[in-house]
Design an enzyme around this catalytic site. Structure first.
Site, PDB file in Angstrom:
ATOM      1  N   SER A 188       8.384  10.433  -1.055  1.00 29.87           N
ATOM      2  CA  SER A 188       8.427   8.952  -1.825  1.00 29.87           C
ATOM      3  C   SER A 188       6.910   8.778  -2.396  1.00 29.87           C
ATOM      4  CB  SER A 188       9.128   8.088  -0.934  1.00 29.87           C
ATOM      5  OG  SER A 188       8.249   7.481   0.088  1.00 29.87           O
ATOM      6  N   LYS A 189       7.074   7.684  -3.257  1.00 30.08           N
ATOM      7  CA  LYS A 189       5.802   6.984  -3.607  1.00 30.08           C
ATOM      8  C   LYS A 189       4.950   6.473  -2.429  1.00 30.08           C
ATOM      9  CE  LYS A 189       3.594   3.729  -6.506  1.00 30.08           C
ATOM     10  NZ  LYS A 189       3.113   2.881  -5.525  1.00 30.08           N
ATOM     11  N   ARG A 190       5.857   5.913  -1.381  1.00 34.79           N
ATOM     12  CA  ARG A 190       4.968   5.121  -0.224  1.00 34.79           C
ATOM     13  C   ARG A 190       4.504   6.359   0.507  1.00 34.79           C
ATOM     14  NH1 ARG A 190       8.782   2.724   3.343  1.00 34.79           N
ATOM     15  NH2 ARG A 190      10.022   2.250   1.494  1.00 34.79           N
ATOM     16  N   ASP A 202       1.376   7.407  -1.277  1.00 35.42           N
ATOM     17  CA  ASP A 202       0.300   6.379  -0.993  1.00 35.42           C
ATOM     18  C   ASP A 202      -0.346   6.474   0.581  1.00 35.42           C
ATOM     19  OD1 ASP A 202       0.744   5.368  -3.528  1.00 35.42           O
ATOM     20  OD2 ASP A 202       1.890   3.508  -2.948  1.00 35.42           O
TER      21      ASP A 202
END
Ligand code: GLU
Length: 511
Positions: free
Chosen positions: A264-266, A269
């Site tokens: 995921s983007k999380r 990051d």
């Protein structure tokens, strides 16, 4: 084989996830391999999730990645329009046909009524609370209500949706080119909404209608769509289009680096790598998320990396030009298992591609950084710098990040080296080297080496005592390209004055 026509069909709901780029790439590779057509269709029927700028972002990302679109949004074509919001009438016509043929019906239930139905089923111990053959007759729809009431409701513009009338108890077979046989019983599928109350089609309807009308031969998309595929098969059947149904290939998920769940983007990051191909500035929050392009990834390297993320060539070859990828690509070699996303591998590819670029290109990266820092250097110097640095860098900006000492004398000196190696003896050695370099002015690396060796042997000092601090004077640190080559690039005079400068700054340590 029918002409290969494939589509990448993103929804403009935000930036394109790197997994989407991979989907686009596999479609593109198949199209190119068979001399087929790559289509870009924008699936923008969910107006609540529409994000301005997302479509342009998608187009720019694909362009940067080198994934060329032959037909579709931005390219035109015989089956235009390719933006689903502009195809409303087509879907309405198709839905009318389904209703007439008895495969779909109007439903007038309010949100509260739907909720009450789900509650009722839950209380009765049903684990699936579906609107389907078992429940539809107790709901408010054109099958359960008297014809006159249906007419009145339609005429009075009562809000309604159109639902698919799924016939229960039928095994739906689907052959997925990657997963193999998939069988789902139609009783598992509910009467899906095909047309929403705003007159817009749902994804399922629009997707099937467009794939049929645009003569799509292969639907290549993410695994998350596999559960919807049996419903799509049913739609093709009810429309009478089963013979023209495209082949399906559902791509494996992209997993977190540890293999634990979807990437995921999380996660990205948290682990400090990009998840989007190019910079994305969220129009709602104004947040800027850095993309692969801006982080210094070369599109060719990223494409090579993505190609192998879920597909294997059947050999140990890792580096592929785009033409080689096109040649070798087959859907059969796409893996079933999820693919772990390993950013270090992406960096490795970037290194390989970067170091293979001609000096010219590498110099232009360095030149750009120099200009940004208000510096300039002649071609001879920048050429030498990129040549010694090319095997050490991962990103174009590293030429500057890791090689700034070629252009600026260090301001700081590595404490560890200072405390370990900076002493009276090494400083004596340095002073002599500085004197000798300035006096004899050697130019080539071997002359420099001879000068340094001679200076040190004259004093009876071992090179091991001085070379680390000599490097420290040049670069401020302990790592870097070959020391004598570094001095050659700096020039003997500059090297001498860097020694003097370091001695002056660090003199305190010697007292
Ligand atoms: N619009 C869907 C998406 O955003 C397309 C799925 C498909 O390719 O059928 O992923």
């Amino acid at each position: 084989m029918r002409p290969v026509r494939v589509r990448f069909a993103p929804s403009p709901t935000g930036a394109l996830h790197i997994g989407g780029v991979r989907t686009a790439l596999y479609n593109f590779l198949l199209a190119r391999k068979h001399g087929g057509t790559m289509i870009l269709r924008i699936e923008d029927t969910d107006q609540a999730r529409y994000v301005p700028g997302a479509e342009e972002y998608i187009i720019e990302s694909l362009r940067w990645a080198g994934i060329q679109i032959d037909e579709g949004v931005g390219a035109g074509g015989t089956f235009a329009p390719y933006r689903q919001s502009e195809r409303k009438q087509i879907y309405q016509q198709c839905v009318r046909q389904l209703i007439e043929d008895g495969h779909a019906y109007y439903a007038f239930d309010s949100e509260a009524e739907l909720e009450a139905m789900r509650e009722r089923l839950k209380n009765a111990g049903e684990n699936q609370q579906h609107y389907n053959s078992a429940t539809r007759m107790s709901m408010k729809n054109s099958l359960s209500l008297p014809a006159v009431e249906v007419q009145t409701r339609l005429l009075s513009e009562d809000p309604y949706v159109v639902r698919l009338k799924v016939e229960p108890g039928i095994d739906i077979h689907l052959h997925d080119l990657i997963r193999g046989e998939v069988v789902v019983n139609s009783s598992q599928i509910d009467d899906k909404v095909l047309m929403k109350s705003d007159g817009m089609p749902t994804y399922h309807l629009a997707n099937v209608v467009d794939d049929y009308m645009m003569k799509i031969s292969h639907v290549i998309r993410g695994e998350e769509w596999l559960p919807s595929a049996p419903l799509h098969v049913l739609l093709y059947r009810y429309f009478g289009w089963e013979k023209e149904m495209p082949a399906f290939a559902h791509l494996p998920l992209l997993l977190k680096p540890d293999g634990n769940g979807k990437l995921s983007k999380r996660d990205a990051d948290r682990m400090g790598f990009p998840i989007f191909p190019i910079n994305w500035k969220d129009p709602a929050s104004g947040e800027l998320v850095k993309g692969y392009r801006e982080s210094g990834y070369l599109p060719e390297a990223l494409i090579n990396f993505l190609a192998l993320l879920g597909w294997n060539p059947g050999t140990t070859q890792e580096l592929f030009t785009i033409d080689e990828l096109i040649q070798s690509f087959t859907l059969e070699r796409i893996n079933k298992a999820g693919a772990r996303f390993d950013i270090q591998k992406a960096q490795w590819f970037n290194q390989q591609y970067l170091r293979a670029l001609p000096d010219e290109r590498l110099r232009s990266f360095l030149q750009e950084s120099l200009t940004q820092h208000g510096l300039s250097a002649d071609t001879q110097t920048t050429t030498k710098v990129v040549r010694v640095m090319r095997d050490r860098v991962t990103f174009p900006q590293d030429f500057w990040e890791q090689g700034r000492f070629f252009f600026l004398a260090p301001d700081q000196y590595d404490d560890q080296i200072v405390s370990k190696k900076w002493n009276e003896e090494s400083v004596r050695g340095l002073k002599e080297i500085s004197r000798a370099l300035k006096a004899t002015g050697p130019v080539a690396m071997d002359e420099i080496k001879a000068t340094v060796d001679k200076a040190l042997s004259g004093l009876g000092i071992k090179p091991g005592a001085v070379l680390p601090v000599l490097r420290l004077c040049m670069t401020g640190g302990s790592a870097g390209p070959d020391l004598m080559t570094t001095i050659e690039i700096l020039g003997a005079a500059e090297a001498g004055s860097r020694i003097d400068r370091a001695i002056e700054r660090l003199s305190i340590k010697t007292h």
